[in-house]
Write a protein that holds these residues in place. Structure first.
Motif, PDB file in Angstrom:
ATOM      1  N   SER A  83       0.862  -1.181   0.000  1.00 48.95           N
ATOM      2  CA  SER A  83       0.000   0.000   0.000  1.00 48.95           C
ATOM      3  C   SER A  83       0.895   1.226   0.000  1.00 48.95           C
ATOM      4  O   SER A  83       2.130   1.121   0.090  1.00 48.95           O
ATOM      5  CB  SER A  83      -0.917   0.008   1.225  1.00 48.95           C
ATOM      6  N   ALA A  84       0.288   2.388  -0.073  1.00 46.90           N
ATOM      7  CA  ALA A  84       1.055   3.632  -0.095  1.00 46.90           C
ATOM      8  C   ALA A  84       1.969   3.764   1.115  1.00 46.90           C
ATOM      9  O   ALA A  84       3.052   4.357   1.025  1.00 46.90           O
ATOM     10  CB  ALA A  84       0.105   4.826  -0.170  1.00 46.90           C
ATOM     11  N   SER A  85       1.563   3.198   2.247  1.00 49.62           N
ATOM     12  CA  SER A  85       2.355   3.334   3.469  1.00 49.62           C
ATOM     13  C   SER A  85       3.700   2.628   3.396  1.00 49.62           C
ATOM     14  O   SER A  85       4.569   2.865   4.238  1.00 49.62           O
ATOM     15  CB  SER A  85       1.575   2.818   4.679  1.00 49.62           C
ATOM     16  N   THR A  86       3.910   1.779   2.396  1.00 53.56           N
ATOM     17  CA  THR A  86       5.198   1.101   2.256  1.00 53.56           C
ATOM     18  C   THR A  86       6.324   2.091   2.018  1.00 53.56           C
ATOM     19  O   THR A  86       7.494   1.792   2.270  1.00 53.56           O
ATOM     20  CB  THR A  86       5.138   0.063   1.114  1.00 53.56           C
ATOM     21  N   TRP A  87       5.981   3.316   1.538  1.00 54.39           N
ATOM     22  CA  TRP A  87       6.986   4.333   1.221  1.00 54.39           C
ATOM     23  C   TRP A  87       7.231   5.306   2.367  1.00 54.39           C
ATOM     24  O   TRP A  87       7.958   6.291   2.201  1.00 54.39           O
ATOM     25  CB  TRP A  87       6.544   5.150   0.005  1.00 54.39           C
ATOM     26  N   HIS A 136      -8.423 -19.219  -2.947  1.00 54.37           N
ATOM     27  CA  HIS A 136      -9.796 -19.625  -2.655  1.00 54.37           C
ATOM     28  C   HIS A 136      -9.879 -20.468  -1.390  1.00 54.37           C
ATOM     29  O   HIS A 136     -10.965 -20.687  -0.864  1.00 54.37           O
ATOM     30  CB  HIS A 136     -10.374 -20.407  -3.838  1.00 54.37           C
ATOM     31  N   CYS A 137      -8.728 -20.946  -0.913  1.00 61.87           N
ATOM     32  CA  CYS A 137      -8.728 -21.889   0.209  1.00 61.87           C
ATOM     33  C   CYS A 137      -8.085 -21.354   1.484  1.00 61.87           C
ATOM     34  O   CYS A 137      -8.394 -21.836   2.570  1.00 61.87           O
ATOM     35  CB  CYS A 137      -7.998 -23.181  -0.201  1.00 61.87           C
ATOM     36  N   VAL A 138      -7.180 -20.379   1.338  1.00 58.63           N
ATOM     37  CA  VAL A 138      -6.435 -19.916   2.514  1.00 58.63           C
ATOM     38  C   VAL A 138      -6.565 -18.401   2.657  1.00 58.63           C
ATOM     39  O   VAL A 138      -6.777 -17.696   1.677  1.00 58.63           O
ATOM     40  CB  VAL A 138      -4.941 -20.300   2.409  1.00 58.63           C
ATOM     41  N   PRO A 139      -6.442 -17.881   3.870  1.00 54.39           N
ATOM     42  CA  PRO A 139      -6.545 -16.434   4.100  1.00 54.39           C
ATOM     43  C   PRO A 139      -5.285 -15.702   3.665  1.00 54.39           C
ATOM     44  O   PRO A 139      -4.205 -16.301   3.579  1.00 54.39           O
ATOM     45  CB  PRO A 139      -6.734 -16.335   5.617  1.00 54.39           C
ATOM     46  N   PRO A 140      -5.385 -14.392   3.386  1.00 51.93           N
ATOM     47  CA  PRO A 140      -4.229 -13.598   2.963  1.00 51.93           C
ATOM     48  C   PRO A 140      -3.065 -13.651   3.936  1.00 51.93           C
ATOM     49  O   PRO A 140      -1.917 -13.521   3.531  1.00 51.93           O
ATOM     50  CB  PRO A 140      -4.806 -12.191   2.839  1.00 51.93           C
ATOM     51  N   ARG A 141      -3.351 -13.789   5.236  1.00 54.46           N
ATOM     52  CA  ARG A 141      -2.249 -13.815   6.197  1.00 54.46           C
ATOM     53  C   ARG A 141      -1.309 -14.998   5.943  1.00 54.46           C
ATOM     54  O   ARG A 141      -0.131 -14.945   6.290  1.00 54.46           O
ATOM     55  CB  ARG A 141      -2.771 -13.852   7.627  1.00 54.46           C
ATOM     56  N   THR A 179      11.978  -6.828   6.567  1.00 52.55           N
ATOM     57  CA  THR A 179      11.132  -7.096   5.410  1.00 52.55           C
ATOM     58  C   THR A 179      10.040  -8.099   5.746  1.00 52.55           C
ATOM     59  O   THR A 179       8.882  -7.947   5.331  1.00 52.55           O
ATOM     60  CB  THR A 179      11.979  -7.603   4.232  1.00 52.55           C
ATOM     61  N   ALA A 180      10.378  -9.136   6.494  1.00 55.86           N
ATOM     62  CA  ALA A 180       9.383 -10.123   6.906  1.00 55.86           C
ATOM     63  C   ALA A 180       8.263  -9.467   7.707  1.00 55.86           C
ATOM     64  O   ALA A 180       7.071  -9.719   7.466  1.00 55.86           O
ATOM     65  CB  ALA A 180      10.043 -11.227   7.723  1.00 55.86           C
ATOM     66  N   ARG A 181       8.628  -8.617   8.646  1.00 51.58           N
ATOM     67  CA  ARG A 181       7.639  -7.925   9.466  1.00 51.58           C
ATOM     68  C   ARG A 181       6.765  -7.016   8.593  1.00 51.58           C
ATOM     69  O   ARG A 181       5.536  -6.959   8.762  1.00 51.58           O
ATOM     70  CB  ARG A 181       8.352  -7.123  10.542  1.00 51.58           C
ATOM     71  N   HIS A 182       7.393  -6.330   7.659  1.00 51.11           N
ATOM     72  CA  HIS A 182       6.669  -5.407   6.780  1.00 51.11           C
ATOM     73  C   HIS A 182       5.684  -6.166   5.885  1.00 51.11           C
ATOM     74  O   HIS A 182       4.530  -5.753   5.724  1.00 51.11           O
ATOM     75  CB  HIS A 182       7.681  -4.630   5.930  1.00 51.11           C
ATOM     76  N   LEU A 183       6.123  -7.268   5.300  1.00 56.30           N
ATOM     77  CA  LEU A 183       5.252  -8.049   4.420  1.00 56.30           C
ATOM     78  C   LEU A 183       4.056  -8.615   5.177  1.00 56.30           C
ATOM     79  O   LEU A 183       2.923  -8.593   4.681  1.00 56.30           O
ATOM     80  CB  LEU A 183       6.048  -9.177   3.762  1.00 56.30           C
ATOM     81  N   LYS A 184       4.300  -9.139   6.361  1.00 53.41           N
ATOM     82  CA  LYS A 184       3.197  -9.687   7.152  1.00 53.41           C
ATOM     83  C   LYS A 184       2.168  -8.606   7.458  1.00 53.41           C
ATOM     84  O   LYS A 184       0.951  -8.832   7.383  1.00 53.41           O
ATOM     85  CB  LYS A 184       3.732 -10.300   8.440  1.00 53.41           C
ATOM     86  N   HIS A 185       2.664  -7.417   7.819  1.00 58.92           N
ATOM     87  CA  HIS A 185       1.760  -6.314   8.142  1.00 58.92           C
ATOM     88  C   HIS A 185       0.973  -5.877   6.915  1.00 58.92           C
ATOM     89  O   HIS A 185      -0.261  -5.706   6.977  1.00 58.92           O
ATOM     90  CB  HIS A 185       2.561  -5.144   8.705  1.00 58.92           C
ATOM     91  N   GLN A 186       1.661  -5.689   5.800  1.00 58.08           N
ATOM     92  CA  GLN A 186       1.001  -5.191   4.588  1.00 58.08           C
ATOM     93  C   GLN A 186       0.005  -6.207   4.034  1.00 58.08           C
ATOM     94  O   GLN A 186      -1.147  -5.865   3.718  1.00 58.08           O
ATOM     95  CB  GLN A 186       2.054  -4.852   3.529  1.00 58.08           C
ATOM     96  N   LEU A 187       0.415  -7.456   3.904  1.00 60.02           N
ATOM     97  CA  LEU A 187      -0.445  -8.469   3.298  1.00 60.02           C
ATOM     98  C   LEU A 187      -1.631  -8.828   4.179  1.00 60.02           C
ATOM     99  O   LEU A 187      -2.687  -9.228   3.674  1.00 60.02           O
ATOM    100  CB  LEU A 187       0.370  -9.717   2.964  1.00 60.02           C
ATOM    101  N   SER A 188      -1.484  -8.675   5.486  1.00 62.60           N
ATOM    102  CA  SER A 188      -2.590  -9.001   6.385  1.00 62.60           C
ATOM    103  C   SER A 188      -3.767  -8.047   6.203  1.00 62.60           C
ATOM    104  O   SER A 188      -4.891  -8.348   6.630  1.00 62.60           O
ATOM    105  CB  SER A 188      -2.123  -8.956   7.844  1.00 62.60           C
ATOM    106  N   ILE A 225      -5.552  -9.424  -3.512  1.00 64.23           N
ATOM    107  CA  ILE A 225      -4.307 -10.098  -3.898  1.00 64.23           C
ATOM    108  C   ILE A 225      -4.463 -10.759  -5.257  1.00 64.23           C
ATOM    109  O   ILE A 225      -3.573 -10.694  -6.119  1.00 64.23           O
ATOM    110  CB  ILE A 225      -3.893 -11.120  -2.829  1.00 64.23           C
ATOM    111  N   ASN A 226      -5.614 -11.400  -5.484  1.00 65.29           N
ATOM    112  CA  ASN A 226      -5.876 -12.040  -6.763  1.00 65.29           C
ATOM    113  C   ASN A 226      -5.841 -11.016  -7.897  1.00 65.29           C
ATOM    114  O   ASN A 226      -5.279 -11.261  -8.973  1.00 65.29           O
ATOM    115  CB  ASN A 226      -7.234 -12.729  -6.722  1.00 65.29           C
ATOM    116  N   ALA A 227      -6.438  -9.837  -7.654  1.00 70.39           N
ATOM    117  CA  ALA A 227      -6.477  -8.792  -8.677  1.00 70.39           C
ATOM    118  C   ALA A 227      -5.074  -8.282  -9.012  1.00 70.39           C
ATOM    119  O   ALA A 227      -4.759  -8.014 -10.179  1.00 70.39           O
ATOM    120  CB  ALA A 227      -7.360  -7.638  -8.198  1.00 70.39           C
ATOM    121  N   ALA A 228      -4.225  -8.138  -7.985  1.00 73.90           N
ATOM    122  CA  ALA A 228      -2.856  -7.674  -8.225  1.00 73.90           C
ATOM    123  C   ALA A 228      -2.084  -8.672  -9.084  1.00 73.90           C
ATOM    124  O   ALA A 228      -1.373  -8.291 -10.032  1.00 73.90           O
ATOM    125  CB  ALA A 228      -2.142  -7.460  -6.894  1.00 73.90           C
ATOM    126  N   LEU A 229      -2.231  -9.962  -8.775  1.00 73.96           N
ATOM    127  CA  LEU A 229      -1.566 -10.999  -9.566  1.00 73.96           C
ATOM    128  C   LEU A 229      -2.093 -11.005 -10.993  1.00 73.96           C
ATOM    129  O   LEU A 229      -1.334 -11.171 -11.960  1.00 73.96           O
ATOM    130  CB  LEU A 229      -1.765 -12.365  -8.912  1.00 73.96           C
TER     131      LEU A 229
END
Length: 243
Positions: free
Chosen positions: A25-29, A126-131, A145-154, A161-165
């Motif tokens: 999201s924008a907050s990544t910057w 379709h089977c698992v949550p974004p987290r 980076t791990a902490r940031h990804l977990k926060h952002q993707l959650s 997520i499907n739309a981005a892919l």
């Protein structure tokens, strides 16, 4: 975080437009744009507070964001955001003073492995949550980076997520690269070889573009923010001299 100095710097004197990657999201910057009062940091459609667009396509993302691009700006994009930046730089060259692409490829269609993995990921959504994807994406990353990804993707949904892919998998900027005439910096992470071929193609096709390789992976802005900042500073001070 960027720090002001006695000498004027393009990021303090020019508007800048920052486009984040898929699943972020924008907050990544935040650490880069905090002191920049002329920075514009939108959420991509389907990310953060931005509504979805259907179908999810880079071109449609650019349709929505094009009017927000400030004239004479430094346009900066990471990953999927870099694809959108390529599209915008080709569409509105008069508004782009300089272009910076971080871990960006013009298309993923040439990578059979990426297409297969994306297809599997989209089915798994379709089977698992974004987290779960936050946890999976964080595996093997630096602690920050791990902490940031977990926060952002959650903060995402299966749909976002499907739309981005989907947007990344359908895009191909190769036919428009020759139309980009802004001074361009292409930055790759040494650990993420998946982007190297595409990034080199961008650097070879856009006239005068520079390619810089830095220690780190796909998330260079959290893996190696200090060296990424210096690379951006050095490029802009040379490519966008201030009168």
């Amino acid at each position: 975080m960027l720090q002001a100095t006695e000498n004027p710097h393009p990021l303090w004197t020019l508007p800048s437009f920052w486009l984040h990657g898929a699943g972020l999201s924008a907050s990544t910057w935040d650490r880069f744009t905090g002191p920049l009062n002329r920075a514009v940091i939108p959420d991509l459609p389907g990310h953060g507070a931005a509504p979805h667009v259907h179908p999810a396509r880079v071109g449609h993302f650019a349709d929505i964001l094009q009017a927000k691009v400030p004239k004479g700006c430094v346009l900066i994009g990471h990953s999927l955001g870099g694809m959108v930046a390529l599209e915008l730089a080709a569409r509105v060259p008069d508004r782009v003073k300089a272009l910076i692409l971080i871990e960006t490829v013009p298309t993923v269609r040439t990578s059979r492995l990426w297409i297969i993995c994306t297809g599997i990921a989209m089915k798994c959504l379709h089977c698992v949550p974004p987290r779960f994807f936050g946890w999976l994406s964080a595996f093997g990353q630096t602690e920050e980076t791990a902490r940031h990804l977990k926060h952002q993707l959650s903060r995402h949904t299966r749909r976002s997520i499907n739309a981005a892919l989907e947007a990344a998998s359908h895009y191909d900027a190769r036919p428009i690269l020759h139309r980009i005439n802004a001074p361009t910096l292409v930055v790759i992470g040494q650990k993420n070889r998946a982007t190297h071929g595409g990034a080199r193609l961008i650097a070879q096709t856009i006239p005068g573009a520079r390619l810089v390789s830095l220690p780190g992976g796909h998330m260079l802005h959290t893996d190696n923010p200090a060296q990424l900042r210096r690379a951006i500073d050095t490029f802009l001070k040379d490519a966008v001299p201030l009168s």
